[in-house]
Design an enzyme around this catalytic site. Structure first.
Site, PDB file in Angstrom:
ATOM      1  N   ARG A 117       0.862  -1.183   0.000  1.00 47.39           N
ATOM      2  CA  ARG A 117       0.000   0.000   0.000  1.00 47.39           C
ATOM      3  C   ARG A 117       0.896   1.229   0.000  1.00 47.39           C
ATOM      4  NH1 ARG A 117      -2.219   0.302   5.034  1.00 47.39           N
ATOM      5  NH2 ARG A 117      -1.153   2.286   5.426  1.00 47.39           N
ATOM      6  N   GLU A 129       4.224   7.263   2.731  1.00 50.61           N
ATOM      7  CA  GLU A 129       4.977   6.067   3.109  1.00 50.61           C
ATOM      8  C   GLU A 129       4.531   4.883   2.277  1.00 50.61           C
ATOM      9  OE1 GLU A 129       3.752   6.020   7.289  1.00 50.61           O
ATOM     10  OE2 GLU A 129       2.720   4.138   6.891  1.00 50.61           O
TER      11      GLU A 129
END
Length: 312
Positions: free
Chosen positions: A261, A275
């Site tokens: 993700r 991130e």
């Protein structure tokens, strides 16, 4: 004939409970007509336990793993997602789901991920690295987000709007890691993109998901049941393309496998990388399965694709 899959959850990080939920979801979601699940749990103290919750030494764990055809590691955070379990599998010659040692270690390190992204021309929030010795003299420069360099599930993350809040925010982050990031607050929509390396090697990005809300998407917001996820996110075509391109580029540059993700802020100037999570939450209602469900790939089918794409 069924495939024997070891599903590993738990771990010694602050994400222990989240990992247990992911492991339980995957164990229940794997089609029992195709897979024989062997659950293994790592306790907070590092003790491995089998299906019957009996403690085992590493030799016993190795024996069980050798009896499985695929390992599905779901330990979030340090001593799991950071490449630790991938290294165990590689040393033992076992096929496993997800990113390898290098990709796990790089993506877990938010500072290193920023350096990679910046080298690729992908924007990240302006920020600086702070260590324990430097924390007491860290200057106030304006509203910032403080976070541990290598922790997940938004643990230890604080938005600091006043100078007096900087010291306690650094203390909270450095309680979980020896390094912290102090980043400028980015004004933008929070958009996540899930990328999957399919069993045939093709890379696909799921429809993006938007996290709607005010403030920092912290642990309580993420797991307290109040999070507002909208998938697919309503985006202009150019923004959707920019997000997908950036997610695929970062995933490939880090050397990821399985599913990851990739989290962004979408600003007026374009995507800003936040991130990368190489072991994201994997219950049926977690963000990644929701994104692929929006593309027509159901939970069990997503898990099947991941297991079939397992590598050494």
């Amino acid at each position: 004939m069924t495939t024997r899959v070891a599903v590993i959850g738990g771990g010694q990080s602050c994400e222990h409970e989240v990992s247990l939920a992911s492991a339980a979801g995957v164990a229940a979601g794997l089609d029992p007509t195709s897979y024989d699940v062997v659950p293994l749990t790592i306790g907070r103290d590092g003790t491995w336990r089998d299906r019957g919750w009996r403690p085992m030494g590493l030799s016993g764990v190795a024996q069980i793993l050798r009896g499985c055809e695929v390992v599905f590691p779901l330990v979030h955070g340090p001593r799991g997602e950071d490449g630790t379990l991938a290294a165990l599998c590689e040393l033992a010659g076992l096929r496993y789901v997800g990113s390898g040692v290098g990709a796990g270690a790089l993506a877990m390190d938010k500072w290193a991920t920023k350096l990679v992204a910046n080298a690729l021309g992908i924007a990240t929030a302006p920020g600086r690295l702070v260590t324990v010795p430097g924390a007491p003299i860290e200057p106030w420069t304006g509203p910032v987000v403080v976070k541990p360099v290598a922790a997940g599930s938004s643990r230890g993350v604080s938005k600091v709007c006043e100078p007096d809040g900087l010291r306690p925010a650094l203390e909270a982050a450095l309680a979980l890691d020896s390094r912290a990031l102090v980043e400028d607050v980015i004004a933008g929509r929070e958009i996540d993109v899930a990328v999957l390396r399919c069993a045939d090697g093709a890379l696909v990005a799921a429809p993006p998901l938007e996290i709607v809300g005010d403030g920092v998407f912290d642990y309580d917001a993420k797991y307290g049941g109040a999070a507002d996820f909208r998938v697919p996110a309503v985006l202009e075509e150019r923004d959707a393309k920019a997000l997908e391109d950036a997610a695929l580029t970062v995933y490939a540059a880090l050397g990821c496998s399985g599913v990851a993700r990739v989290d962004f802020f979408l600003t007026d100037a374009g995507p800003v990388l936040n991130e990368v999570n190489t072991t994201p939450g994997m219950t049926e209602h977690s963000q990644v399965p929701r994104m692929f469900a929006a593309a027509g790939l159901g939970y069990s089918d997503l898990l099947d694709e991941l297991v079939r794409g397992a590598h050494r």
